[in-house]
Design an enzyme around this catalytic site. Structure first.
Site, mmCIF file in Angstrom:
data_model
loop_
_atom_site.group_PDB
_atom_site.id
_atom_site.type_symbol
_atom_site.label_atom_id
_atom_site.label_comp_id
_atom_site.label_asym_id
_atom_site.label_seq_id
_atom_site.Cartn_x
_atom_site.Cartn_y
_atom_site.Cartn_z
ATOM 1 N N GLU A 1 0.824 -1.219 0.000
ATOM 2 C CA GLU A 1 0.000 0.000 0.000
ATOM 3 C C GLU A 1 0.856 1.266 0.000
ATOM 4 O O GLU A 1 0.515 2.254 -0.650
ATOM 5 C CB GLU A 1 -0.954 0.002 1.197
ATOM 6 C CG GLU A 1 -2.138 -0.954 1.055
ATOM 7 C CD GLU A 1 -1.784 -2.407 1.321
ATOM 8 O OE1 GLU A 1 -0.643 -2.671 1.758
ATOM 9 O OE2 GLU A 1 -2.648 -3.274 1.089
ATOM 10 N N HIS B 1 -11.835 -4.899 8.327
ATOM 11 C CA HIS B 1 -12.441 -4.746 7.003
ATOM 12 C C HIS B 1 -13.704 -3.896 7.090
ATOM 13 O O HIS B 1 -14.628 -4.079 6.316
ATOM 14 C CB HIS B 1 -12.797 -6.118 6.413
ATOM 15 C CG HIS B 1 -11.615 -6.979 6.098
ATOM 16 N ND1 HIS B 1 -10.883 -7.617 7.060
ATOM 17 C CD2 HIS B 1 -11.035 -7.289 4.911
ATOM 18 C CE1 HIS B 1 -9.901 -8.306 6.494
ATOM 19 N NE2 HIS B 1 -9.962 -8.124 5.186
ATOM 20 N N PHE C 1 -6.760 -0.998 4.992
ATOM 21 C CA PHE C 1 -5.352 -1.222 4.624
ATOM 22 C C PHE C 1 -4.654 0.075 4.219
ATOM 23 O O PHE C 1 -3.433 0.103 4.063
ATOM 24 C CB PHE C 1 -5.245 -2.268 3.505
ATOM 25 C CG PHE C 1 -5.816 -3.596 3.928
ATOM 26 C CD1 PHE C 1 -5.346 -4.216 5.072
ATOM 27 C CD2 PHE C 1 -6.830 -4.198 3.214
ATOM 28 C CE1 PHE C 1 -5.883 -5.422 5.497
ATOM 29 C CE2 PHE C 1 -7.374 -5.404 3.627
ATOM 30 C CZ PHE C 1 -6.901 -6.015 4.770
ATOM 31 N N PHE D 1 -9.356 -2.615 0.876
ATOM 32 C CA PHE D 1 -10.270 -2.168 1.924
ATOM 33 C C PHE D 1 -9.682 -0.877 2.495
ATOM 34 O O PHE D 1 -8.460 -0.748 2.606
ATOM 35 C CB PHE D 1 -10.378 -3.209 3.054
ATOM 36 C CG PHE D 1 -11.186 -4.421 2.678
ATOM 37 C CD1 PHE D 1 -12.515 -4.541 3.067
ATOM 38 C CD2 PHE D 1 -10.619 -5.447 1.930
ATOM 39 C CE1 PHE D 1 -13.259 -5.665 2.718
ATOM 40 C CE2 PHE D 1 -11.357 -6.559 1.575
ATOM 41 C CZ PHE D 1 -12.680 -6.678 1.963
ATOM 42 N N ALA D 2 -10.546 0.040 2.904
ATOM 43 C CA ALA D 2 -10.078 1.302 3.492
ATOM 44 C C ALA D 2 -9.066 1.029 4.596
ATOM 45 O O ALA D 2 -8.055 1.728 4.734
ATOM 46 C CB ALA D 2 -11.253 2.084 4.069
#
Ligand SMILES: Cc1ncc(C[n+]2csc(CCOP(=O)(O)OP(=O)(O)O)c2C)c(N)n1
Ligand SMILES: [Mg+2]
Lengths: 322, 349
Positions: free
Chosen positions: A59, A126, A85, A82-83
């Site tokens: 990321e 998540h 991460f 997913f936000a």
């Protein structure tokens, strides 16, 4: 024909890829036939060869790469799986993207898509709503579309903006929201929307909570109480004027957010109304957020962790009775 | 005097009986010397309380750094770190930009918004580092990918890192994604045996950092960072390979940091034993010695160059010192470029 919130996001990206050579999409599992964990890019890699690119599970480097490309004139869209991460990329987003223009006068037009918010069974890692964290830091634009129409137009606008944009798309809304067609009109970024007019209480909220608030407003309407619901749409910049105008009409304020309770969007809205619209208030402003624990996995716990129609209604009643 | 004039003078004036070991040797030497003289000036300004913020020097690392900048061309990307004054100058950063940044002139490239070592000019291909070590690696990758997407040809990117900075997650992610994207990246990692006060045995446990090249899918090479000829040779070759489309290049150099971490630090933790190691030699002294021994220049020639540079440095510093500082009331305090999207409490403000 109907279009879901998720399809609107895909269609917006298709349009962007079609109409702007500078756009490419960068993320995990988004290419090939697979098209992403939520299928937000399904079919796009085949349609636009070389412009929808799978990345390693990195990321930090995904965002760093997007920053470099943006500074070089491209318009990258980064899909976080997913936000949650995006925490790995906080440094790049906050310290590199967010400071770039201020420090060097070089625009950094990246769009980071964050599949946000809770759904049943998703658990602590998540489910997060991270708009508050991103809004706290300077240099970023933070969007939380709550409707199919906004999902579409705000993503297109996000990519056109010369600054880094954090685009928080709510996973619960992906399949639950449908519109008849893609929108032909739009409200500009930075404007909140009064989604239901009222005279007795303003509920100011964003993202999926807009729909919980609307359900509550509907319920109160049967009793003759009219709740005004304001969808912030853009968390940063925050449309303080629309909020103040609403409070001026109703005299009462309840802020609802799915994020954790310490600080964040609801606290910011209340702070602004308290300091600039104190004279408009007939009762102490209130807020309701998720609980101050990690987000639980089990549906029985999860549905109590976040604000829901029941808890919002109870809080609304308190504010109305004060 | 301009650099080219100096070199002509050097060639004319001095008794040049032997050939330099590399065509850029004397040019590189001049930049190393300029760096040393400029940084000594900075250190003395710092001691005099005339510099706000930290001063981090590249003392001992000038040969490596100059070799990082000297092969770069227009269109290339350079992401320097704190010990890269020589590389920055070699890539074309004007001395006045450096002086302005350190001395807080509003006319500097960062206009007081960021300071000292964090300066950069992205338009000219020189990125402005953020502090977080490793963060710039992937940014270079993105620049290179974009250039490829736009159809540019022949460009490379070069970034530097220390043996301490090599251990961050960002460096790992950035190095890996560069190989995955097949971008023409040269990464020059300098093992100067300390990361602030921490010696190598608390930074990494592999035998040699260059062994990591294979793990990342890079081509790796090592070089004695105190030997200018070797630095030019090895880093020059890595740049050439990257330009020719080879995989990313990792060059690991060995030096000793010959200053404190910053000028606030007396480096009392640096052991006597390590100061006797071959990598502890002063690259600049070695270069001067080589020049004299090989009669590329004579003592008078060296002295003349030193005098020219000292004058250049003094001029840059005194110009910057006379310029206005930034003023808070004139700052626009807007962090986004889209002014309509600046957040403000209300329209009334
Ligand atoms: C991620 C991060 N953590 C901590 C620091 C603080 N810091 C700045 S330089 C430095 C030491 C760096 O050592 P090394 O990478 O070996 O480079 P050198 O200073 O030896 O050139 C540290 C710890 C930082 N800049 N970034
Ligand atoms: Mg070191």
């Amino acid at each position: 024909m109907s279009v879901t919130y998720l399809e609107a996001i895909r269609e917006a990206q298709a349009k962007l890829l079609r109409e702007d050579d500078r756009v490419f999409i960068y993320g995990q599992d988004i290419a090939g036939k697979f098209g992403g964990a939520f299928k937000a890019t399904k079919g796009l890699a085949e349609q636009f060869p070389g412009r929808v690119l799978n990345t390693p599970i990195s990321e930090d480097a995904m965002v760093g790469t997007a920053i470099g490309a943006a500074m070089e004139g491209m318009r990258p869209i980064v899909e976080m799986q997913f936000a949650d991460f995006s925490s790995i990329a906080l440094n790049q987003i906050l310290n590199n993207a967010g400071t770039q223009f201020w420090r060097t006068q070089t625009p950094c037009p990246i769009t980071v898509r964050l599949p946000s918010g809770g759904t049943k069974g998703s658990g602590p890692f998540h489910s997060q709503s991270m708009e508050g964290i991103y809004s706290h830091y300077p240099g970023l634009v933070v969007l939380t579309p709550a409707t199919v129409e906004d999902a579409y137009t705000m993503l297109i606008d996000a990519v056109a903006i010369d600054d880094p944009v954090i685009y928080c798309e709510h996973k619960y809304l992906y399949y639950h929201l449908k519109a008849d067609a893609l929108p032909t009109e739009k409200l500009p970024i930075g404007k909140a929307r009064v989604v239901r007019p009222g005279r007795d209480l303003s509920i100011v909220t964003n993202s999926a909570m807009v729909h919980e608030a609307l359900a509550v407003a509907q319920q109160f309407s049967a009793e003759g109480i009219e709740i005004e619901v304001v969808d912030l749409r853009s968390v940063k910049p925050l449309d303080t004027d629309t909020v103040l105008a609403s409070v001026a009409r109703t005299g009462r304020l309840l802020c609802v957010g799915e994020a954790f309770p310490w600080g964040g969007v609801t606290a910011e809205v209340i702070a602004r109304v308290a300091s600039e619209g104190f004279h408009l208030l007939d009762a102490a402003p209130a807020r309701i957020n998720a609980k101050d624990t990690p987000i639980p996995y089990h549906p029985n716990l999860w549905s109590e962790h976040r604000p829901n129609a029941k808890t919002i209604a109870a809080k609304a009643r308190q504010v109305l009775q004060e | 005097m301009a650099k080219s004039e100096m070199l002509q003078t050097a060639e004319r004036g001095a008794s040049i009986s032997k050939k330099a070991p590399h065509e850029k040797y004397l040019e590189a030497f001049r930049i190393m010397l300029q760096t040393r003289i400029f940084e000594e000036k900075l250190a003395s300004l710092y001691r005099g309380g005339l510099i706000t913020g930290g001063v981090y020097l590249g003392k001992g690392q000038e040969a490596v750094s100059v070799a990082c900048g000297i092969f770069l061309q227009k269109g290339d990307v350079f992401a320097p770190l704190i010990r890269d004054q020589a590389g920055r100058s070699a890539f074309g950063e004007p001395l006045i930009d450096v002086a302005r940044t350190y001395l807080g002139s509003r006319s500097g490239p960062m206009r007081g918004r960021d300071g000292n070592i964090h300066r950069g000019c992205p338009k000219a291909g020189q990125l402005a580092m953020i502090s977080h070590l490793g963060a710039m690696v992937s940014v270079v990758v993105g620049k290179l990918m974009a250039k490829r997407m736009k159809g540019e040809k022949g460009f490379i990117g070069l970034t530097t890192i220390g043996e301490g900075g090599m251990q961050t997650g960002a460096t790992h992610e950035g190095m890996n994604i560069a190989a995955v994207e097949h971008v023409p990246l040269v990464m020059v990692a300098t093992n100067n045996h300390y990361a602030y006060s921490t010696p190598n045995d608390r930074q990494f446990a592999c035998a040699d950092l260059v062994d990591r090249a294979k793990g990342y899918g890079y081509e790796g090479s090592s070089v004695d960072g105190t030997d200018l000829a070797q630095c030019l040779e090895v880093i020059g070759a890595a740049v050439k390979r990257a330009r020719a489309g080879r995989p990313p290049q990792l060059v690991v150099t060995s030096t000793l940091r010959l200053a404190g971490h910053g000028e606030h630090d007396d480096a009392s933790y640096v052991t006597e034993d390590i100061r006797r190691e071959p990598f502890a030699k002063d690259a600049l002294q070695r270069t001067e010695q080589f020049i004299l021994e090989h009669e590329l220049l004579d003592r008078a020639g060296l002295q003349q160059i030193r005098a020219e540079i000292t004058a250049e440095v003094d001029e840059a510093v005194s110009t910057a010192q006379q310029e206005d500082a930034p003023v808070g009331s004139e700052e626009d305090w807007c962090a986004v470029s889209t002014r309509a999207l600046a957040d403000r409490p209300s329209l009334a403000e």
